[in-house]
Design a protein around this motif. Structure first.
Motif, PDB file in Angstrom:
ATOM      1  N   ALA A  64      38.386  36.130  39.109  1.00 49.10           N
ATOM      2  CA  ALA A  64      36.949  36.274  39.893  1.00 49.10           C
ATOM      3  C   ALA A  64      36.784  37.223  40.380  1.00 49.10           C
ATOM      4  N   VAL A  65      37.965  38.645  41.039  1.00 51.15           N
ATOM      5  CA  VAL A  65      37.720  39.905  41.852  1.00 51.15           C
ATOM      6  C   VAL A  65      37.248  40.718  40.347  1.00 51.15           C
ATOM      7  N   PHE A  66      37.694  40.463  38.989  1.00 50.19           N
ATOM      8  CA  PHE A  66      37.414  40.993  38.269  1.00 50.19           C
ATOM      9  C   PHE A  66      36.042  40.769  37.723  1.00 50.19           C
ATOM     10  N   LEU A  67      36.276  39.606  37.107  1.00 56.70           N
ATOM     11  CA  LEU A  67      34.391  38.750  36.826  1.00 56.70           C
ATOM     12  C   LEU A  67      33.416  39.696  38.092  1.00 56.70           C
ATOM     13  N   VAL A  68      33.145  39.241  38.803  1.00 61.08           N
ATOM     14  CA  VAL A  68      32.571  39.651  40.453  1.00 61.08           C
ATOM     15  C   VAL A  68      32.286  41.299  39.366  1.00 61.08           C
ATOM     16  N   GLY A  69      33.839  41.992  39.921  1.00 60.92           N
ATOM     17  CA  GLY A  69      33.028  43.561  39.669  1.00 60.92           C
ATOM     18  C   GLY A  69      32.750  44.109  38.691  1.00 60.92           C
ATOM     19  N   PHE A  70      32.378  43.584  37.381  1.00 61.50           N
ATOM     20  CA  PHE A  70      32.176  43.773  36.710  1.00 61.50           C
ATOM     21  C   PHE A  70      30.894  43.653  36.204  1.00 61.50           C
ATOM     22  N   LEU A  71      30.094  42.776  37.395  1.00 66.75           N
ATOM     23  CA  LEU A  71      28.888  42.354  37.270  1.00 66.75           C
ATOM     24  C   LEU A  71      28.191  42.953  37.599  1.00 66.75           C
ATOM     25  N   LEU A  72      28.886  43.588  39.581  1.00 67.87           N
ATOM     26  CA  LEU A  72      28.255  44.232  40.260  1.00 67.87           C
ATOM     27  C   LEU A  72      28.241  45.563  39.397  1.00 67.87           C
ATOM     28  N   SER A  73      29.217  45.967  38.754  1.00 69.67           N
ATOM     29  CA  SER A  73      28.802  47.914  37.959  1.00 69.67           C
ATOM     30  C   SER A  73      28.399  47.717  37.488  1.00 69.67           C
ATOM     31  N   LYS A  74      27.704  46.537  36.829  1.00 72.96           N
ATOM     32  CA  LYS A  74      26.097  46.513  35.968  1.00 72.96           C
ATOM     33  C   LYS A  74      24.946  47.056  36.732  1.00 72.96           C
ATOM     34  N   LYS A  75      24.655  47.068  38.252  1.00 72.71           N
ATOM     35  CA  LYS A  75      24.243  47.309  39.433  1.00 72.71           C
ATOM     36  C   LYS A  75      23.726  48.961  39.393  1.00 72.71           C
ATOM     37  N   ALA A  76      25.477  48.789  40.178  1.00 70.22           N
ATOM     38  CA  ALA A  76      26.050  50.122  41.031  1.00 70.22           C
ATOM     39  C   ALA A  76      27.598  50.709  40.204  1.00 70.22           C
ATOM     40  N   ALA A  77      27.451  52.144  39.816  1.00 72.60           N
ATOM     41  CA  ALA A  77      28.274  52.782  39.442  1.00 72.60           C
ATOM     42  C   ALA A  77      29.833  53.422  39.496  1.00 72.60           C
ATOM     43  N   THR A  78      29.591  52.752  41.815  1.00 74.22           N
ATOM     44  CA  THR A  78      30.330  52.750  41.988  1.00 74.22           C
ATOM     45  C   THR A  78      31.253  51.656  42.691  1.00 74.22           C
ATOM     46  N   ALA A  79      30.470  50.998  42.228  1.00 72.02           N
ATOM     47  CA  ALA A  79      31.116  49.408  42.746  1.00 72.02           C
ATOM     48  C   ALA A  79      32.417  48.945  43.003  1.00 72.02           C
ATOM     49  N   PRO A  80      32.664  49.342  41.054  1.00 72.03           N
ATOM     50  CA  PRO A  80      34.313  49.212  41.390  1.00 72.03           C
ATOM     51  C   PRO A  80      35.295  50.391  42.017  1.00 72.03           C
ATOM     52  N   VAL A  81      34.991  51.190  42.244  1.00 69.46           N
ATOM     53  CA  VAL A  81      35.560  51.892  42.944  1.00 69.46           C
ATOM     54  C   VAL A  81      35.639  51.230  44.882  1.00 69.46           C
ATOM     55  N   SER A  82      34.631  50.734  45.276  1.00 62.19           N
ATOM     56  CA  SER A  82      34.613  50.035  45.991  1.00 62.19           C
ATOM     57  C   SER A  82      35.227  48.336  46.523  1.00 62.19           C
ATOM     58  N   ILE A  83      35.657  48.000  45.397  1.00 61.76           N
ATOM     59  CA  ILE A  83      36.571  46.722  45.351  1.00 61.76           C
ATOM     60  C   ILE A  83      37.451  47.354  45.359  1.00 61.76           C
ATOM     61  N   SER A  84      38.254  48.187  44.495  1.00 64.26           N
ATOM     62  CA  SER A  84      39.223  48.666  44.584  1.00 64.26           C
ATOM     63  C   SER A  84      40.048  48.949  46.082  1.00 64.26           C
ATOM     64  N   ILE A  85      38.829  49.699  46.795  1.00 65.68           N
ATOM     65  CA  ILE A  85      39.193  50.474  48.415  1.00 65.68           C
ATOM     66  C   ILE A  85      39.318  49.051  48.787  1.00 65.68           C
ATOM     67  N   MET A  86      38.659  48.015  48.893  1.00 62.49           N
ATOM     68  CA  MET A  86      39.187  46.207  49.719  1.00 62.49           C
ATOM     69  C   MET A  86      40.129  46.357  49.280  1.00 62.49           C
ATOM     70  N   THR A  87      40.855  46.034  47.866  1.00 60.48           N
ATOM     71  CA  THR A  87      41.639  45.234  47.191  1.00 60.48           C
ATOM     72  C   THR A  87      42.627  46.688  48.066  1.00 60.48           C
TER      73      THR A  87
END
Length: 765
Positions: free
Chosen positions: A551-574
């Motif tokens: 679920a983390v991967f799928l949500v992050g993948f969808l958010l990354s379509k809108k914002a390039a920095t989304a995976p970085v933010s998710i990685s900081i949270m995890t």
């Protein structure tokens, strides 16, 4: 030039002060609330969760307003002053909380109220800390003249972490040994006020307020007796309704002695340890195991000997006793306050007092015993649970003579056992059977387990026990010929045996199932809400948790379509989630191995913060690299987080089983407490790199960069808050350390894949 250097260093000093004051405050308040709520590790976790959540909220709120702030220093000035009031104020509130909610000291409180109080009580001071951090980032960016602003933000993070690391070390090696908690709090506030005044500048217009601050400092210094007076007053409020004889803060906990008529009671971290004159408990604890043995001579007793247990043991003329009590202050305070005839028993030549952790003593013991009595109470904490595990029982087996007996007790009921009590007792009984050749139970309000090395080594026939009692010339009030036939009747024994014939879950160092069962049983004294929640959670199979990384991967993948920095933010949270989970694992594992995290908690926290400092220093070397190179380093850092949790259980087992580690317990306990350095290093490396990556992609201005840094910090801390809560309340008790470590690795690997697959990030590179 000097003035300019001082001005340019001001944000570093403030950041250092923030780290220093926040960690000292955290350790003091954590120890205070643990002493009010029984020392349960659940309190550690909920406290950390609340602390981190409110810091995240404060940081986020400040980040949203940072672009409107012009005079950072004036706001920081008054925020630090508010901390100086909030720290001792929160301590007073914690000590008064029982009086406020109408539950006397010594009386149990429900799990849910404990969690809510612990979570909420730290909100004011921690929100202020969160706001201060974001303002420091804004202040750092506002005075930076170079076009690269990321370095100034990372410097603030570096100095805040350095202050935290030094504060934890100072508390662990200086403050805890020299001063009470209240005096430590006032010392910190005075130092903080002096440091702020040293950084004074003409921009601050509130001269009357500044003068009041100076007067306050002088008053505290001149009338320092006010501090112990406040300390004594708040302790008496905490123990309202009790005749408090003596209160001491030991390095291992808060110890209170109260008097009721001629009886003396001792409490440690709010838990009732013993009351003198409790003949029934003392007699049952001692005489059943010793009468079950054909000829006891050498006895080891761990815990609860000062309330009458040693007195009963010395009735056996040929018995020599080794009594293990971790905290020497418990012995000292008992000798000062109990009647002379009771204190003389401690000095009896047949009694050897050993001030050492009971489990460490058993591991290192070269002697052999006929009977081992473990009287540490129910496993309502991970510290006590370690005396009910499969690994501990194996250690006991090695020090028993042929025909030797282990005795321990657990809360039960005289005539009827509910489902929760059954599961609780079954887990203990089943674990004992994995090690010992024979296990028998004596039912009652406390179920006494007697475990023998061989078949037919445990005797509980009432006629034989009565005969041995008479032959040995033992005089008792309760364990005697009038009482034992009823206590050991066939009907009662048959009832408990039928229940315990059903196998329960095995309790181990890696999976504290008896501790979990005890929490559930404890919660049923109030309502069934907590129990029902846990029953549902326990039904979740471990493999279902594999859906969460997906679920983390799928949500992050969808958010990354809108914002390039989304995976970085998710990685900081995890990463925040993982780092605090590592901390909780280390705390639980330390409790299991050594049993005094209350003493080492400051060092454990400072180790993590020292790791952060080292990580930031390494991260600075990569600031001048382009985005492509930064992402390579960042992904490698993420990969480290995938493998580190898999190493932790192996290290835990090495420290537990390695003979050299058992021989030099003190040294290896310190090394183990320093393990968070690694987790801190990874986090300290990743956060500045994330800030740098976001700034390059979004081309941030000073105020926006500070806002982004504050938001990333809030995301990091929010992930840590969630991790602290679910790790201790659900993941570790239900699944155990090994499975939780695997789960953590899976989540971080999903984030690693997300970072590797992100197209927008690759386009920016």
């Amino acid at each position: 030039m000097i003035a300019d250097n001082i001005k340019n260093s001001k944000h570093k000093i403030i950041a250092f002060l923030l780290g220093f004051v926040s960690i000292i405050s955290q350790i003091i308040l954590m120890r205070e609330i643990v002493s009010v709520f029984y020392g349960n590790e659940l309190v550690y976790a909920v406290f950390l969760s609340g602390w981190l959540f409110w810091i995240a909220l404060g940081s986020y709120l400040a980040s949203c307003l940072i672009s409107k702030i012009k005079n950072y220093y004036s706001i920081l000035y008054f925020l630090f002053y508010s901390v100086c009031i909030l720290l001792p104020g929160t301590m007073v509130l914690i000590r008064s909380i029982r009086s406020i909610i109408g539950i006397p000291a010594g009386e149990i409180i429900g799990i849910i109220p404990i969690c809510l109080i612990t979570f909420l009580i730290v909100a004011p001071i921690t929100i202020v800390f969160g706001i201060i951090y974001s303002l420091i980032c804004g202040y750092s960016a506002s005075i930076q003249k170079e076009p690269d602003l990321t370095n100034s933000i990372s410097k603030a993070y570096l100095w805040e972490s350095l202050g935290s690391a030094i504060a934890g070390i100072m508390f662990s090696f200086v403050l805890i040994h020299l001063f009470s908690a209240m005096r430590s709090a006032f010392i910190v506030t005075v130092l903080c006020l002096f440091a702020i005044l040293l950084m004074d500048e003409k921009k601050v217009k509130y001269l009357k307020v500044k003068m009041f601050i100076r007067i306050s400092i002088i008053a505290i210094l001149l009338f320092s007796n006010i501090v112990p007076a406040i300390d004594s007053l708040t302790r008496r409020i905490q123990w309202k309704g009790f005749d408090v004889v003596e209160v001491k803060d030991s390095i291992y906990g808060n110890i209170v002695i109260t008097r009721s008529e001629e009886k003396i009671s001792l409490f440690e971290n709010g838990l009732h340890i013993f009351t003198t004159g409790d003949a029934l408990t003392s007699e049952e604890t001692v005489h059943y195991p010793l009468l079950s043995h054909s000829d006891p001579k050498n006895v080891l007793m761990i815990g609860n000997g000062l309330g009458g247990g040693l007195q009963e043991l010395l009735k056996y003329r040929n018995v020599k006793v080794d009594y293990v009590e971790l905290d020497p202050m418990v012995i000292e305070m008992t000798k000062r306050n109990v009647p002379n005839e009771d204190s003389k028993i401690i000095e009896n030549k047949r009694v050897r007092i050993v001030n050492q952790d009971g489990r460490a003593f058993v591991k290192r013991s070269k002697g052999k015993y006929d009977v081992v009595i473990v009287a540490v109470g129910d496993p309502y904490t991970a510290v006590i649970n370690r005396y009910y595990t499969f690994e501990f029982f194996k250690e006991i087996k090695k020090i028993l003579n042929d025909g030797g007996i282990l005795s321990l007790s657990a809360t039960s009921s005289e005539n009827y056992l509910n489902k929760e009590t059954m599961e609780y007792l079954r887990s203990i009984n089943t674990t004992l059977k994995q090690v010992f050749g024979e296990v028998k139970s004596i039912p009652g309000d406390s179920n006494i387990f007697l475990a023998g090395l061989n078949k037919n080594s445990v005797e509980i026939d009432p006629d034989i026990l009565i005969e041995r009692l008479k032959n040995r010339g033992i005089k008792t009030d309760y364990v005697r010929e009038y009482y034992m036939p009823f206590k050991l009747s066939d009907l009662r024994l048959s009832y408990i045996n039928n229940i315990l014939d059903v196998n329960g879950d095995i309790n181990s160092d890696m999976r504290s199932i008896t501790y979990l069962n005890n929490i559930i049983l404890y919660s049923t004294h109030f309502n069934t809400t907590f129990k029902n929640i846990f029953e549902k959670l326990r039904r979740i199979k471990f493999y279902y948790l594999g859906l969460i990384p997906l679920a983390v991967f799928l949500v992050g993948f969808l958010l990354s379509k809108k914002a390039a920095t989304a995976p970085v933010s998710i990685s900081i949270m995890t990463t925040g989630f993982s780092e605090i989970l590592f901390q909780i694992i280390v705390i639980f594992a330390f409790q299991s191995l050594y049993g005094y995290a209350y003493y080492k908690i400051g060092f454990i926290i400072s180790s993590f913060m020292l790791g952060l400092v080292l990580g930031v220093l390494v991260a600075e070397k990569f600031y001048k690299h382009d985005l492509k190179r930064l992402m390579i380093v960042y992904k490698r850092t993420q990969l480290l987080i995938c493998f580190y949790p898999l190493v932790l259980p192996l290290v835990f087992m090495l420290f537990r089983d390695f003979i050299f580690a058992q021989r030099y317990v003190g040294l290896f306990a310190t090394i183990f407490a320093a393990l968070p350095i690694i987790a801190g290093f990874i986090g300290g490396l990743q956060y500045p790199l994330a800030t740098r990556i976001v700034s390059i992609i979004n081309n941030k201005r000073a105020e926006n960069l500070a806002s982004s840094a504050g938001i990333l910090y809030a995301i990091d801390v929010l992930g840590a808050s969630f991790g602290a809560f679910v790790a201790a309340t659900f993941l570790i008790p239900v699944y155990g350390i090994i499975k939780v470590a695997i789960f953590c690795s899976m989540i971080n690997f999903a984030v690693f894949l997300l970072l590797s697959c992100n197209e927008k990030l690759r386009e920016n590179c």
